[in-house]
Design an enzyme around this catalytic site. Structure first.
Site: not given
Length: 268
Positions: A27, A29
């Site tokens: 991922d 953020d």
């Protein structure tokens, strides 16, 4: 289907995690970098080194321009771009390096009708739930082509404001449920700290890891997926449910430490 328990990064055996792994996926953020911020130097160095050892993917709800500024433009000279797979907007788009440029491999764009329905439902339900705020920073509903993203505080909101707006995830989960009831033919799920994402049905991070496995000729369980939102309502959880070797982190500092262990294991 029963919920899956995803281990924290410091509870896994790194050698077992890496044994037979063919792809490390992340991922973005709060995993590789804070929201909208570029990777810090230590993360950029670890991430770049990792691409020289194994295929690496970034699967994020953010748009391609953010992926470029947060990750691609921070790569060091050690990076092997040919081993890097970029999947913005929750995997609804896919980019690869062709030796000179980043080329789009596919895009699952929403129709104009579905985009209009998404806008209407997001605004109506956000107003009804009193989260259509008077003051926002930047665009509130963004059309990313293959994904519509609602940002309660606006796309340009300070990271600190985003992270404190909905610490229990209650607000965005409630909004996502209401919009999903309006749009059962589309995929609606909580995104980042203050956002909700809408895309084509069944096109999420589980779709992304399955597509990558098929493209690379590997099995989904040969993919390590690292993310911070691994609870059942989190937008990284579909990758865990798909059968990846999912690992939970809480911030980029965790990811740097995890990457250090992975690099050491792969180098042995």
């Amino acid at each position: 289907m029963a919920d899956i328990s995803v281990p924290c990064w410091n509870d896994v055996n790194i050698d077992d995690l890496c044994a037979g792994a063919r792809l490390i996926a992340f991922d973005l953020d709060n995993t590789l970098a804070r929201s909208k911020k570029p990777m810090k130097d230590d993360m950029a160095e670890c991430f770049s080194a990792l691409t020289s050892l194994i295929d690496v993917a970034v699967i994020t709800g953010g748009k391609y321009a953010l992926l470029k500024s947060q990750v691609v433009e921070r790569l060091t000279g050690q990076a092997n771009r040919a081993n890097l797979h970029l999947m913005p907007t929750s995997g609804t788009r896919y980019y690869r390096w062709d030796g000179a440029n980043w080329m789009q491999v596919f895009a699952h764009d929403l129709s104009e009708e579905d985009r209009a329905k998404a806008y209407e439902s997001l605004e109506r339900n956000a107003r009804g739930q009193n989260i259509w705020l008077t003051h926002v920073w930047g665009e509130r509903i963004e059309d990313r082509g293959s994904q519509i993203t609602f940002s309660a505080l606006g796309q340009l909101a300070p990271t600190e404001a985003k992270e404190t707006w909905d610490p229990t995830n209650e607000k965005k989960n409630r909004l996502a449920r209401a919009v999903a009831a309006d749009l059962p033919h589309l995929e609606v799920h909580p995104g980042g700290a203050s956002s909700v994402d809408i895309s084509e049905k069944n096109v999420d991070k589980s779709f992304a890891v399955r597509e990558l496995a098929d493209i690379l000729g590997i099995k989904v369980d040969q993919i390590v997926f690292v993310g911070d939102r691994m609870d059942p309502d989190g937008n990284d959880y579909p990758a865990a449910r798909a059968g990846t070797r999912a690992v939970k982190v809480t911030c980029p500092n965790d990811t740097v430490k995890l990457c250090g262990g992975i690099i050491a294991s792969l180098s042995r």
